[in-house]
Design an enzyme around this catalytic site. Structure first.
Site, PDB file in Angstrom:
ATOM      1  N   HIS A   8      -5.175  -5.072   8.324  1.00  0.00           N
ATOM      2  CA  HIS A   8      -4.534  -3.762   8.289  1.00  0.00           C
ATOM      3  C   HIS A   8      -5.250  -2.862   9.296  1.00  0.00           C
ATOM      4  CE1 HIS A   8      -1.790  -1.218   6.041  1.00  0.00           C
ATOM      5  NE2 HIS A   8      -2.674  -0.243   6.167  1.00  0.00           N
ATOM      6  N   GLU A  60       0.802  -1.238   0.000  1.00  0.00           N
ATOM      7  CA  GLU A  60       0.000   0.000   0.000  1.00  0.00           C
ATOM      8  C   GLU A  60       0.829   1.279   0.000  1.00  0.00           C
ATOM      9  OE1 GLU A  60      -2.277   1.262   3.320  1.00  0.00           O
ATOM     10  OE2 GLU A  60      -0.512   1.303   4.611  1.00  0.00           O
ATOM     11  N   ASN A  61       2.129   1.180   0.343  1.00  0.00           N
ATOM     12  CA  ASN A  61       2.979   2.387   0.388  1.00  0.00           C
ATOM     13  C   ASN A  61       4.090   2.353  -0.657  1.00  0.00           C
ATOM     14  OD1 ASN A  61       2.585   1.593   3.670  1.00  0.00           O
ATOM     15  ND2 ASN A  61       1.823   3.563   2.979  1.00  0.00           N
ATOM     16  N   ASN A  85      -5.408   1.256   3.923  1.00  0.00           N
ATOM     17  CA  ASN A  85      -6.048   2.559   3.758  1.00  0.00           C
ATOM     18  C   ASN A  85      -5.433   3.394   2.635  1.00  0.00           C
ATOM     19  OD1 ASN A  85      -3.877   2.454   5.721  1.00  0.00           O
ATOM     20  ND2 ASN A  85      -4.221   4.630   6.050  1.00  0.00           N
ATOM     21  N   HIS A  86      -4.133   3.177   2.329  1.00  0.00           N
ATOM     22  CA  HIS A  86      -3.494   3.964   1.260  1.00  0.00           C
ATOM     23  C   HIS A  86      -3.733   3.401  -0.139  1.00  0.00           C
ATOM     24  CE1 HIS A  86      -1.548   6.930   3.704  1.00  0.00           C
ATOM     25  NE2 HIS A  86      -1.006   6.008   4.484  1.00  0.00           N
TER      26      HIS A  86
HETATM   27 FE   LIG Z   1       1.404   1.149   5.476  1.00  0.00          FE
HETATM   28 FE   LIG Z   2      -1.937   1.764   6.307  1.00  0.00          FE
END
Ligand SMILES: [Fe+2]
Ligand SMILES: [Fe+2]
Length: 271
Positions: free
Chosen positions: A152, A40-41, A68-69
């Site tokens: 997560h 996700e990052n 969430n990202h």
């Molecule tokens: Fe993360």
């Molecule tokens: Fe996250």
């Protein structure tokens, strides 16, 4: 016995390069049957683009999980294309792009169910991860006894509760999102491998992967514009989980936390 390698949140270019350098070596040296990463990052700290997903899959990753990202930058292009094997948390509204679980079959025809869920404590109030997980687990159980969950979430209590809720129903519940590895890995009584947070892969001269001065400015000014990736002191964080192929019960969970220079120590463990 089946062995699953999972690498925690890959942050930015440096985290991506480090993980893709070591995934082929790790898979060989620890005899991994499956490799899953949280991506996700990977697009400069927020989201995942096609080129990062491609690079991870080429390095030998089977499934990429999100969080969430996963809605930032061009991640939706990745989520909408099944070839990228990239998940978003299953408990977002069902109309959202992408999917929250899949069944992956490896070259030996072994099937692994992978589910991505997101917590609701200190995160958006999406659907219940507990109830969502049970529905998906029951569906996947028709096809495999091997089920891996990336939960997560921010709150340790929420993660522990999901681990106990699913104990004996899945092979592993591993936490991501905080980017700080916890030392509580264990096998729960009914056979589920558990850890509250796997940690992150990227710069450790940082505040969860972000430049220290910028992170301090965000906290001291409360202006959210300060955002810069950190550099230096790169480490890989992950876990290696061994599972009985027939019962789906976990046998062992070991943490990974190493730099390039420390890899020999990992390699020399008798896996
Ligand atoms: Fe993360
Ligand atoms: Fe996250």
């Amino acid at each position: 016995m089946i062995r699953i390698l999972f690498i925690g949140d890959i942050v930015g270019h440096d985290g991506l390069n480090l993980s893709t350098d070591f995934i082929p070596l790790l898979k060989r040296d620890i005899h991994a049957d499956f490799c899953i990463v949280n991506g996700e990052n990977s697009d400069a700290g927020k989201g995942i683009a096609e080129k990062q997903a491609q690079k991870l899959l080429q390095a030998g990753v089977d499934v990429i999980t999100g969080g969430n990202h996963i809605w930032q930058k061009n991640s939706i292009n990745v989520l909408q294309n099944d070839q990228y094997k990239t998940l978003r948390p299953a408990n977002y509204p069902p109309e959202n792009p992408g999917k929250g679980f899949l069944l992956h079959k490896n070259e030996k025809n072994v099937k692994l169910g992978v589910i991505n869920l997101q917590g609701r404590s200190f995160l958006p109030p999406i659907d219940c991860p507990f109830k969502t997980s049970l529905d998906i687990v029951n569906e996947l159980k028709k096809q495999t006894s091997l089920i891996f969950i990336d939960f997560h979430a921010e709150a340790s209590a929420e993660k522990q509760a999901l681990g106990w809720y699913l104990d004996g129903k899945v092979s592993a519940v591993v936490g991501t999102h905080t980017h700080v590895q916890t030392a509580d890995e264990r096998i729960l009584p009914k056979g589920t491998a558990y850890i509250t947070d796997v940690g992150m892969t990227g710069s450790f001269n940082s505040v969860i992967g972000m430049d220290v001065d910028n992170a301090i400015k965000r906290f001291t000014t409360q202006i959210p514009k300060f955002f810069k990736l950190a550099t230096g002191n790169l480490r890989i964080n992950g876990v290696v989980i061994s599972v009985n192929e027939n019962s789906g019960k976990a046998i062992d969970i070991k943490r990974l936390n190493f730099s390039r220079d420390e890899y020999a120590g990992i390699k020399n463990i008798s896996w």
